[in-house]
Design an enzyme around this catalytic site. Structure first.
Site, PDB file in Angstrom:
ATOM      1  N   HIS A 120     -24.823  29.213  -3.016  1.00 25.13           N
ATOM      2  CA  HIS A 120     -24.676  28.414  -4.287  1.00 25.13           C
ATOM      3  C   HIS A 120     -24.440  29.521  -5.355  1.00 25.13           C
ATOM      4  O   HIS A 120     -23.497  29.367  -6.401  1.00 25.13           O
ATOM      5  CB  HIS A 120     -25.996  27.656  -4.413  1.00 25.13           C
ATOM      6  N   GLU A 121     -25.447  30.543  -5.212  1.00 23.00           N
ATOM      7  CA  GLU A 121     -25.173  31.857  -6.514  1.00 23.00           C
ATOM      8  C   GLU A 121     -23.751  32.130  -6.517  1.00 23.00           C
ATOM      9  O   GLU A 121     -23.258  32.612  -7.614  1.00 23.00           O
ATOM     10  CB  GLU A 121     -26.150  32.524  -6.257  1.00 23.00           C
ATOM     11  N   HIS A 124     -20.898  30.198  -8.070  1.00 27.70           N
ATOM     12  CA  HIS A 124     -20.912  30.220  -9.552  1.00 27.70           C
ATOM     13  C   HIS A 124     -19.952  31.395 -10.048  1.00 27.70           C
ATOM     14  O   HIS A 124     -19.315  31.302 -10.876  1.00 27.70           O
ATOM     15  CB  HIS A 124     -22.264  30.550 -10.303  1.00 27.70           C
ATOM     16  N   GLU A 177     -23.147  23.353 -11.778  1.00 29.94           N
ATOM     17  CA  GLU A 177     -23.999  23.379 -10.692  1.00 29.94           C
ATOM     18  C   GLU A 177     -23.725  22.557  -9.327  1.00 29.94           C
ATOM     19  O   GLU A 177     -24.153  22.957  -8.273  1.00 29.94           O
ATOM     20  CB  GLU A 177     -25.498  22.608 -11.177  1.00 29.94           C
TER      21      GLU A 177
HETATM   22 ZN   LIG Z   1     -26.749  27.253  -9.914  1.00 27.32          ZN
END
Ligand SMILES: [Zn+2]
Length: 255
Positions: A120-121, A124, A177
């Site tokens: 997830h990170e 980004h 997100e």
């Molecule tokens: Zn996030």
């Protein structure tokens, strides 16, 4: 020197136009430069974990995911640091700086769940969310307020530098997100981490969130929506996961 009224007005209008045009467009490279500085500052000011097992575990999961990224991100000079901090937090910065707080291990119970966090990170970064966010925000009051805060905090630099600094403080938007969830799930599945583990991870996060909200959750979508959205991605992610396994990607990171 005297200026007549019309001329004064014209100058005023020109100044306004100039101010509007001065809203800086920040490039990925500029945010990268500020990220490097910020990452170094964090390394100097925060406790670094010296637990060899924990560090090895986190590096193993992060390395497996980085190996699955598209170019130019796969060959980027990634740096990973493990901070000995109780907060449930993890981040990845433009330019490839990953920070994991040991507190995240309270909710990421196994390598598959940690894979979901790091996937997830990292997503980004690959989806260029920081540059997207700051350039949206600089045209609004959020950006102006954040820039004011950066300047008020004694930050010295030109407008672009200030804006790049602001990029590091702005929360991501909800759409970003969700995108990080979807893209991150593909990365972790391709690396051989079970994508289904993401559901338990976000349940654990939501539980940990009762009481004082951990930083990591404050800007993230509500856990029910997030879990539903993740489950919708499982059919595709499981195909990736199974083909990763059959091609021999079976990470064994846990200490
Ligand atoms: Zn996030």
């Amino acid at each position: 020197m005297h200026m007549n009224r019309t001329r004064g007005l014209l100058v005023g209008v020109l100044l306004l136009v100039a101010a509007a045009c001065a809203v800086p467009f920040v490039s990925e490279r500029e945010i990268e430069i500020e990220s490097e500085k910020e990452f170094d500052k964090m390394r100097q000011s925060m406790a670094i974990s010296n637990d060899v097992n924990v560090r090895g575990y986190i590096f193993c999961v992060a390395d497996a995911i980085i190996a699955e990224l598209e170019e130019p991100y796969a060959s980027m000079d990634w740096e990973i640091e493990v901070f000995d901090e109780d907060a449930i937090n993890a981040f990845a910065m433009t330019g490839g700086k990953i920070g994991v707080f040991t507190g995240i291990l309270k909710v990421a119970e196994n390598q598959d769940q940690l894979g979901a966090v790091i996937g997830h990170e990292v997503a980004h970064v690959t989806q260029q969310h920081a540059v997207e966010r700051v350039n949206q925000a600089m045209t609004t009051q959020i950006g102006a307020a954040a820039a004011g805060a950066a300047l008020g905090g004694g930050y010295a630099g030109d407008a672009v530098q200030v804006a790049a600094q602001v990029a590091l403080t702005l929360p991501y938007g909800r759409k970003q997100e969700s995108e990080a969830d979807t893209v991150g799930l593909v990365y972790s599945a391709n690396a051989g981490f079970d994508p289904r583990a993401s559901v338990q991870l976000w349940k654990n996060m939501a539980e940990a969130n009762e009481g004082a909200p951990p930083e990591f959750l404050s800007t993230h979508p509500s856990s029910d929506t997030r879990i539903e959205d993740l489950i919708a991605e499982f059919p595709g992610a499981l195909v990736n996961y199974n083909s990763a396994k059959s091609s021999g990607k079976v990470p064994n990171c846990a200490p």
